[in-house]
Scaffold this active site. Sequence first.
Site, short mmCIF file in Angstrom:
data_model
loop_
_atom_site.label_atom_id
_atom_site.label_comp_id
_atom_site.label_asym_id
_atom_site.label_seq_id
_atom_site.Cartn_x
_atom_site.Cartn_y
_atom_site.Cartn_z
N ILE A 1 51.36 45.31 31.44
CA ILE A 1 51.43 46.47 30.56
C ILE A 1 50.18 46.53 29.66
O ILE A 1 49.97 45.69 28.79
CB ILE A 1 52.72 46.43 29.72
N ILE B 1 21.02 46.23 45.34
CA ILE B 1 19.67 46.62 44.90
C ILE B 1 19.09 45.59 43.94
O ILE B 1 17.88 45.30 43.97
CB ILE B 1 19.72 48.02 44.25
N HIS B 2 19.94 45.01 43.12
CA HIS B 2 19.48 43.96 42.19
C HIS B 2 19.22 42.63 42.90
O HIS B 2 18.62 41.72 42.31
CB HIS B 2 20.52 43.74 41.09
N GLY B 3 19.69 42.49 44.12
CA GLY B 3 19.50 41.24 44.85
C GLY B 3 20.23 40.09 44.16
O GLY B 3 21.33 40.25 43.64
N GLY B 4 19.59 38.94 44.11
CA GLY B 4 20.21 37.77 43.49
C GLY B 4 20.56 38.01 42.03
O GLY B 4 21.56 37.50 41.52
N GLU C 1 47.12 53.89 37.85
CA GLU C 1 47.37 55.33 37.96
C GLU C 1 47.66 55.72 39.41
O GLU C 1 47.40 56.86 39.82
CB GLU C 1 46.20 56.15 37.41
N GLU D 1 57.13 46.65 37.09
CA GLU D 1 57.93 45.42 37.07
C GLU D 1 57.50 44.55 38.23
O GLU D 1 56.61 44.92 39.02
CB GLU D 1 59.42 45.76 37.19
#
Length: 386
Positions: free
Chosen positions: A156, A338-341, A364, A126
């Site tokens: 929900i 690691i992927h950079g841009g 949870e 809530e």
Amino acid sequence: MPLDNETLNQFIDSVRRYVRGRLVPLEMQVAEEDQIPEGVIEEMKEMGLFGLSIPEEFGGLGLTMSEEVAIIQEMGYTSPVFRSMFGTNVGIGSQGIIIDGTPEQKAKYLPKLASGELIGSFALTEADAGSDAGSVVTTAKRDGDEYVINGSKRYITNAPRAGVFTVMARTGSREEGSRGVSAFLVDADLPGISLGQRDKKMGQKGSHTCDVIFEDVRVPVSAMIGGKEGQGFKTAMKVLDRGRLHISALSVGTAKRLIDESLAYSTQRKQFGTEVANFQLVQAMLADSQTEYYAGKCMVEETARAYDSGAAVSMNASSCKLYCTEMVGRVADRAVQIHGGAGYISEYCVERFYRDVRLFRLYEGTSQIQQLVIAKQMIRNTGSSL
């Protein structure tokens, strides 16, 4: 009863092939359209994914915790919205009925939840109650042979598709806290139930949440789980260990996907005349991610075995939830690095996963709640009166 190894391995293999061959190619489409294709939902029903944890006598697969975490690790390899579609049926939407439901409640709801004919949704949170579940203000007032429910629930999961809500409502006084909370099975088509607009979330497009409003919703006395007032909070607590291990396994599976994406990119992308995977600082990130993934995998599988043996695992289940959800966040962060841009561009899936996995540390039970659960159990184990 556990599956024999051959049957289990066949099931794991079929889920793995389905995830990688069918679901992974759909990830971008689902994210852009904010919708899982109905055909895919039907396929997951046919595979039995909606009834993984529901006993065979009610049409489910009745998997042990160890078997469930093996399947959920495979589901973690793709966008978490696919698992979210059936996750409430496997977990909090069904486990309360399985553990504390009456024979009539089990017979009425579990077969439909197992088949996916009915989507279960758990309505606890809530505006001012979530981690502090004892602060629920939604009320259920006894009126003859019925209870009248009033209140609003927030965030929900699967509410827009739900056929039944497990509603936590106050039957006792505010002063009673969690002891005054009861759980009700409320059919979604009853008069007085309305839904708010779908929430616009940071990630997990295709998995829908919204507010659920109850205005003078009448349910029979038989709708109370277990048939006894004041047991709702206890029922909710009983399903937490399994739910936390489930999310931990999901996090482990997603970490595996992110590591594979990082390896694929770093062994192809070249800078300074060589693949970036040859740079030791990139190797360090890969190694850290692999090590943390392996640690999480071992934690989850060991705790699942203990759960199946009947051992008390609440502290270790919280440890798994805390570590694995934080771990996958770190792995996602390294994947972007690691992927950079390219990691910041939506063309590559690591950008989406980076946002998607952020939720794992919240639902949870937040990471901070897990820390409290762990520490309090440690203190209790010492016999301290603190």
